[in-house]
Design a protein around this motif. Structure first.
Motif, PDB file in Angstrom:
ATOM      1  N   SER A  18       0.522  -1.161  -0.182  1.00  0.00           N
ATOM      2  CA  SER A  18       0.002  -0.082  -0.129  1.00  0.00           C
ATOM      3  C   SER A  18       0.466   0.995  -0.186  1.00  0.00           C
ATOM      4  N   GLY A  19       1.974   1.085   0.097  1.00  0.00           N
ATOM      5  CA  GLY A  19       3.048   1.867   0.070  1.00  0.00           C
ATOM      6  C   GLY A  19       3.213   2.502   1.811  1.00  0.00           C
ATOM      7  N   LYS A  20       3.353   2.240   2.332  1.00  0.00           N
ATOM      8  CA  LYS A  20       4.121   2.451   3.839  1.00  0.00           C
ATOM      9  C   LYS A  20       5.222   2.103   3.967  1.00  0.00           C
ATOM     10  N   THR A  21       5.895   1.702   3.695  1.00  0.00           N
ATOM     11  CA  THR A  21       7.646   1.836   4.086  1.00  0.00           C
ATOM     12  C   THR A  21       8.521   3.365   2.868  1.00  0.00           C
ATOM     13  N   THR A  22       7.411   3.234   1.427  1.00  0.00           N
ATOM     14  CA  THR A  22       7.631   4.223   0.669  1.00  0.00           C
ATOM     15  C   THR A  22       7.258   5.895   1.832  1.00  0.00           C
ATOM     16  N   LEU A  23       6.352   5.734   2.010  1.00  0.00           N
ATOM     17  CA  LEU A  23       6.041   7.602   3.075  1.00  0.00           C
ATOM     18  C   LEU A  23       6.924   7.387   4.168  1.00  0.00           C
ATOM     19  N   ALA A  24       7.005   6.217   5.179  1.00  0.00           N
ATOM     20  CA  ALA A  24       7.884   6.292   6.050  1.00  0.00           C
ATOM     21  C   ALA A  24       9.853   6.544   5.407  1.00  0.00           C
ATOM     22  N   LEU A  25       9.967   6.301   3.887  1.00  0.00           N
ATOM     23  CA  LEU A  25      11.532   7.079   4.269  1.00  0.00           C
ATOM     24  C   LEU A  25      11.531   8.337   3.401  1.00  0.00           C
ATOM     25  N   ALA A  26      10.403   8.712   2.857  1.00  0.00           N
ATOM     26  CA  ALA A  26      10.586   9.626   2.280  1.00  0.00           C
ATOM     27  C   ALA A  26       9.664  10.471   3.118  1.00  0.00           C
ATOM     28  N   ALA A  27       9.182  10.639   4.538  1.00  0.00           N
ATOM     29  CA  ALA A  27       8.926  11.276   6.041  1.00  0.00           C
ATOM     30  C   ALA A  27      10.617  12.218   6.404  1.00  0.00           C
ATOM     31  N   LEU A  28      11.898  11.362   6.100  1.00  0.00           N
ATOM     32  CA  LEU A  28      12.617  11.199   6.317  1.00  0.00           C
ATOM     33  C   LEU A  28      13.497  12.078   5.235  1.00  0.00           C
ATOM     34  N   GLY A  29      12.856  12.114   4.416  1.00  0.00           N
ATOM     35  CA  GLY A  29      13.873  12.836   3.121  1.00  0.00           C
ATOM     36  C   GLY A  29      13.923  11.588   1.965  1.00  0.00           C
ATOM     37  N   GLU A  30      13.128  10.788   2.029  1.00  0.00           N
ATOM     38  CA  GLU A  30      14.157   9.537   1.397  1.00  0.00           C
ATOM     39  C   GLU A  30      14.200   9.283   0.378  1.00  0.00           C
ATOM     40  N   SER A  71      -3.354  -0.938  21.056  1.00  0.00           N
ATOM     41  CA  SER A  71      -2.541  -1.071  21.987  1.00  0.00           C
ATOM     42  C   SER A  71      -1.459   0.485  22.746  1.00  0.00           C
ATOM     43  N   VAL A  72      -1.016   0.771  22.087  1.00  0.00           N
ATOM     44  CA  VAL A  72       0.450   1.669  22.263  1.00  0.00           C
ATOM     45  C   VAL A  72       0.022   3.311  21.682  1.00  0.00           C
ATOM     46  N   ALA A  73      -1.091   3.051  19.925  1.00  0.00           N
ATOM     47  CA  ALA A  73      -0.523   4.259  19.145  1.00  0.00           C
ATOM     48  C   ALA A  73      -2.055   4.870  19.795  1.00  0.00           C
ATOM     49  N   ASP A  74      -1.955   6.028  18.984  1.00  0.00           N
ATOM     50  CA  ASP A  74      -2.548   7.629  19.585  1.00  0.00           C
ATOM     51  C   ASP A  74      -3.394   7.430  18.956  1.00  0.00           C
ATOM     52  N   GLU A  75      -3.448   8.127  17.257  1.00  0.00           N
ATOM     53  CA  GLU A  75      -3.900   7.967  16.110  1.00  0.00           C
ATOM     54  C   GLU A  75      -3.841   6.769  15.219  1.00  0.00           C
ATOM     55  N   VAL A  76      -4.673   5.947  14.826  1.00  0.00           N
ATOM     56  CA  VAL A  76      -4.155   5.826  13.077  1.00  0.00           C
ATOM     57  C   VAL A  76      -4.397   5.988  11.849  1.00  0.00           C
ATOM     58  N   ALA A  77      -3.594   5.976  10.864  1.00  0.00           N
ATOM     59  CA  ALA A  77      -3.980   6.404   9.270  1.00  0.00           C
ATOM     60  C   ALA A  77      -3.573   5.485   8.424  1.00  0.00           C
ATOM     61  N   VAL A  78      -4.793   5.179   7.965  1.00  0.00           N
ATOM     62  CA  VAL A  78      -4.807   4.006   6.850  1.00  0.00           C
ATOM     63  C   VAL A  78      -4.451   3.918   5.402  1.00  0.00           C
ATOM     64  N   LEU A  79      -3.888   3.680   4.814  1.00  0.00           N
ATOM     65  CA  LEU A  79      -3.081   3.624   3.562  1.00  0.00           C
ATOM     66  C   LEU A  79      -3.401   2.822   2.660  1.00  0.00           C
ATOM     67  N   ASP A  80      -4.306   2.531   1.706  1.00  0.00           N
ATOM     68  CA  ASP A  80      -4.501   1.967  -0.132  1.00  0.00           C
ATOM     69  C   ASP A  80      -4.047   1.684  -0.903  1.00  0.00           C
ATOM     70  N   ALA A  81      -3.106   1.841  -1.392  1.00  0.00           N
ATOM     71  CA  ALA A  81      -3.143   1.723  -3.095  1.00  0.00           C
ATOM     72  C   ALA A  81      -2.175   3.655  -2.438  1.00  0.00           C
ATOM     73  N   GLY A  82      -1.499   4.122  -1.558  1.00  0.00           N
ATOM     74  CA  GLY A  82      -1.286   4.904  -2.095  1.00  0.00           C
ATOM     75  C   GLY A  82      -1.755   7.091  -1.383  1.00  0.00           C
ATOM     76  N   GLN A  83      -2.977   6.432  -0.859  1.00  0.00           N
ATOM     77  CA  GLN A  83      -3.560   7.723  -0.796  1.00  0.00           C
ATOM     78  C   GLN A  83      -4.200   7.443   0.620  1.00  0.00           C
ATOM     79  N   LEU A  84      -3.983   7.988   1.257  1.00  0.00           N
ATOM     80  CA  LEU A  84      -4.430   8.168   2.926  1.00  0.00           C
ATOM     81  C   LEU A  84      -6.325   8.303   2.887  1.00  0.00           C
ATOM     82  N   VAL A  85      -6.759   7.160   3.429  1.00  0.00           N
ATOM     83  CA  VAL A  85      -8.431   6.732   3.225  1.00  0.00           C
ATOM     84  C   VAL A  85      -9.112   6.983   4.617  1.00  0.00           C
TER      85      VAL A  85
END
Length: 822
Positions: free
Chosen positions: A329-341, A503-517
């Motif tokens: 869905s693009g999770k790792t791609t977004l995580a790396l982009a968050a660090l400028g990669e 049990s640990v997160a405050d918020e949840v973001a759901v990614l589907d096919a590159g879109q934050l739905v």
């Protein structure tokens, strides 16, 4: 910049081709013979000699046209010989190890210790002057570095699961090196060969200049420089023209290697683009001093298709945001982009990313590294590649602290504190371990300790619990939450298992096919998911919580296809397993669970023959099974097949699916002709729920679940009696993992194949049934029917594992915040 780099590549390639054509075809166009005397020595340019004459009165142009072929032929031959010998020696040394590896390394050390000029001279003297002697000498000078490069690249390639799968099924050394390893070394070796070619040309030219190579009256560019250097003042063209030809050849080859390599593409500066405005934020949300702020981020693949499509995120200090979604869905791609990669092959279309208030997408590499080092920590998904293989645990963390200018006196305590925070030992013995002495879960937690050691503002965790057992995963997530509550970093937690992160997160973001739905508080997403992807994840998370274990059915089978008794294993002189006694019947299932580092994977490798350092007895249908692969017969290898852990790494990316499945057929069923092999490949694909159309695809074109099914089909092609499954669901999202578990259960029931399943997911044995063995500290703490062990655990280790299985809370009991307060 991409277009500019392409233009540079084309230009460099065009010049290099022109010089090569000049050298190879030049003799056909030479107006005079290379030794023909036209005028007095060092005559000026003009008349029959457009570039003047040399020291013999011969035409410089004719000798230039005739003199490049020998240089190119000798350089190419030397490079080919160096790579032929060096690749064979380097790959064999890496694969076999032991004494062969030591001898190869010592031989290269001796050659590298000698000056290149001395080695060149000694070899030419030994073999004789002329083209053969110079070519052989150049190969000898190039050889030791080629061996080193190939050996290092091969050692990295041997870590892939598809290589271990090939070794486990008994492939010969030649096949493993030529068909599994070499195709994946080709990009690295091609780039290195370009650099070595420049070196080969330089060595051969130098040898010709010294008089070792082509002898007069034959023409050679290097020899021309040697012969005419005394007349440089009288006729400079006689020296300058061949020197320029060599220089252009070297420069064009160097430029082509630099611009065409993948590293050059990755190093290309990012293009400027429109900067998004605050109005791009969802609901016009203010920044609020966010640690991480993503606005309107769009990334596209090589084909122009969107990979991330207008993604917006906002992570304030002291908050934990879980980024969830199905595989791909693009999770790792977004995580790396968050660090400028930006991942190689992807293009930035629009958007902005701010880290600790600083934009990152337009920064040059050095300021970006400084910004990330000061404000962020990152734990990658794959624990095998997250640590430097040669550094000890203390040095791994110490390097992170040194790079961030932490005083040396403070580092030992900071190292131990980071290890304790990641629930790892901090005793001297553990600090001295290297990555190969750690389990996958331990490597993951060492990577976490590295990320936490410098106390970052933002911690990005990419699937941090995928290799951990439930108890360790729950403890790790609890530590992350406590760390945040104690003033620690904001956390972006990438996961595919919603049950673990609630049990640990405050918020949840759901990614589907590159879109934050979908994006909202955990309670709100659980209670009323708005998107179809969110509803699927919630349903899968509820289904993946520990179900009632399947009861045993039918009479107990007294026959044993695999019987393990008193198995003890060692690694590097350290005991890993002790006194293991287990058994599984035909069509049965033996599941092995336990904390990370308990020895589960080592046990499976012992059974597969990949870890021969064990004692005890393993019987296959009553016959003793030798410890190592090389001592096992072809039929014994066929009857025990391994299904590796990582579906992305278990299949060779260079081979199509049909060839991957066909290889065991050719190895174990040689009576099948080409048409029968094709039909059997299609039948096996259908057996695991795929179609004949998948045979023509490559692994990169498949989803994670499809790749795991191909790995099962490859194992079934050998018609095994035992399938060894190593964490086959750990890298899959819950819906896909459920389908793979159902397929395993179906295969054992329909085909009578015995399963030995190593897993940290207790829902896997609960769904399949059979026998469950709990491993801890290298010993079996308890074993028995799955239903009994899970419902009434007799050992504290088992009780902790069962209690730690994540469970989604009832939405009715959760407080859903007012949207106006978000």
């Amino acid at each position: 910049m991409i277009r500019k780099r392409r233009v540079q590549t084309v230009a460099a390639g065009g010049v290099l081709i022109a010089v090569v054509l000049l050298a190879m075809l030049g003799p056909l166009f030479a107006p005079h013979g290379s030794g023909e005397v036209l005028d007095m020595p060092y005559a000026p340019a003009g008349g029959a000699a457009p570039l003047g004459t040399d020291h013999l009165g011969s035409d410089v142009l004719s000798r230039l046209l005739a003199g490049g072929r020998a240089l190119l032929v000798q350089s190419t031959a030397a490079l080919a010989a160096a790579y032929g010998l060096g690749a064979a020696a380097g790959m064999l040394a890496a694969l076999r190890g032991g004494r062969l590896d030591t001898w190869v390394l010592r031989a290269t050390d001796v050659l590298l210790s000698l000056p290149g000029f001395l080695l060149l001279s000694v070899t030419v003297v030994a073999l004789g002057h002329g083209g053969f002697g110079v070519g052989a000498a150049a190969a000898v000078v190039l050889l030791p570095e080629v061996v080193r490069v190939v050996r290092a690249a091969t050692l990295q390639a041997l870590q892939h699961d598809y290589v271990e799968a090939a070794l486990a099924r008994g492939e010969r050394t030649g096949y493993v090196l030529l068909r599994e390893v070499l195709p994946n070394l080709a990009p690295v070796l091609a780039a290195d060969a370009g650099v070595r070619f420049v070196g080969a040309v330089f060595i051969v030219s130098t040898a010709s200049f010294l008089g070792y190579g082509t002898q007069p009256p034959s023409a050679d560019w290097g020899l021309m420089i040697l012969e005419n250097r005394d007349g440089l003042a009288l006729q400079p063209l006689a020296v300058a023209v061949p020197a320029a030809a060599i220089l252009v050849l070297l420069l064009s080859a160097n430029l082509l290697v630099d611009t065409a390599s993948p590293a050059a593409a990755r190093a290309t500066p990012r293009p400027r683009r429109r900067v998004a405005t605050p109005n791009d934020a969802p609901n016009g949300a203010p920044d609020n001093g966010s640690v991480l702020r993503v606005r309107g981020l769009c990334l596209a693949g090589p084909d122009g298709a969107p990979v991330l499509d207008h993604v917006d995120l906002n992570l304030p200090p002291g908050r934990i945001l879980a980024l969830v979604g199905a595989s791909g869905s693009g999770k790792t791609t977004l995580a790396l982009a968050a660090l400028g990669e930006i991942r190689p092959g992807l293009a930035l279309r629009s958007g902005q990313v701010g880290l600790a208030g600083h934009p990152v997408l337009d920064l040059a590499p050095r300021p970006l590294r400084r910004l990330r080092a000061r404000h962020s920590g990152y734990v990658p998904q794959d624990p095998r590649t997250s640590l430097a293989p040669t550094l000890r645990v203390a040095d791994q963390i110490g390097e992170f602290l040194r790079a961030r200018a932490v005083p040396r006196a403070e580092r030992p305590e900071r190292i131990r504190a980071a290890l304790r925070l990641a629930r790892l030992p901090d005793d001297p013995a553990f600090l001295r371990r290297r990555p190969y002495e750690l389990s996958g879960g331990q490597r993951q937690r060492v990577a976490l300790a590295c990320a936490l050691a410098h106390r970052p503002d933002l911690l990005v965790l990419d699937e941090p619990t995928s290799a951990l057992d439930p108890a360790t995963a729950a403890a790790l997530l609890a530590d992350v939450r406590r760390l945040r509550e104690d003033g620690g970093p904001a956390v972006l937690l990438v996961a595919h298992d919603l049950a673990q992160v609630t049990s640990v997160a405050d918020e949840v973001a759901v990614l589907d096919a590159g879109q934050l739905v979908e994006w909202g508080p955990v309670a709100e997403v659980l209670a009323r998911p708005e998107s179809e992807a969110g509803r699927r994840l919630v349903a899968a998370a509820r289904a993946s919580t520990l179900p009632a274990a399947r009861p045993a059915t039918g009479a107990a089978d007294s026959t044993r296809v695999l019987d393990v008794d008193a198995l003890s294993a060692h690694r590097g002189g350290r005991a890993v397993l002790s006194g293991i006694a287990l058994a599984v019947a035909p069509g049965g299932c033996l599941s092995v669970v336990g904390p990370s580092g308990s020895g589960k994977t080592t046990l499976l490798r012992c059974l597969a023959g990949l870890h021969p350092e064990w004692t005890g007895t393993v019987r296959l249908a009553g016959d003793a099974l030798p410890a190592g692969l090389r001592m096992r017969g072809r039929d014994q290898l066929r009857r025990v097949q391994l299904v590796p852990q990582d579906p992305q790494d278990s299949l060779n990316p260079r081979h199509p699916v049909g060839r991957i499945i066909a290889r065991p057929l050719g190895l174990f069923r040689p009576e099948l002709d080409a048409e029968a092999v094709r039909a059997e490949v299609h039948r096996l694909l259908g057996r695991v729920g795929l179609t004949a159309e998948h045979a023509g695809r490559r692994p990169g074109e498949l989803s994670g679940g499809q790749r795991q099914r191909v790995a099962l089909a490859r194992a079934l092609a050998a018609q095994p009696e035992v399938l060894l499954c190593d964490e086959v669901t750990s890298a899959l999202d819950p819906p896909t993992a459920a389908t793979v578990v159902a397929l395993l259960d179906e295969l054992r029931r329909d085909l009578g194949v015995a399963l030995v399943v190593v897993t940290h997911d207790l829902s896997v044995p609960a769904r399949i049934g059979g026998t469950l063995a709990v491993l801890a500290d290298g010993t079996v703490r308890e074993s028995g029917p799955v239903q009994r062990v899970l419902s009434a655990p007799a050992d504290p280790v088992t009780a902790r594992l069962v209690a730690a299985v994540p469970d989604l809370p009832d939405p009715a009991g959760l407080a859903i915040p007012d949207p106006a307060q978000r």
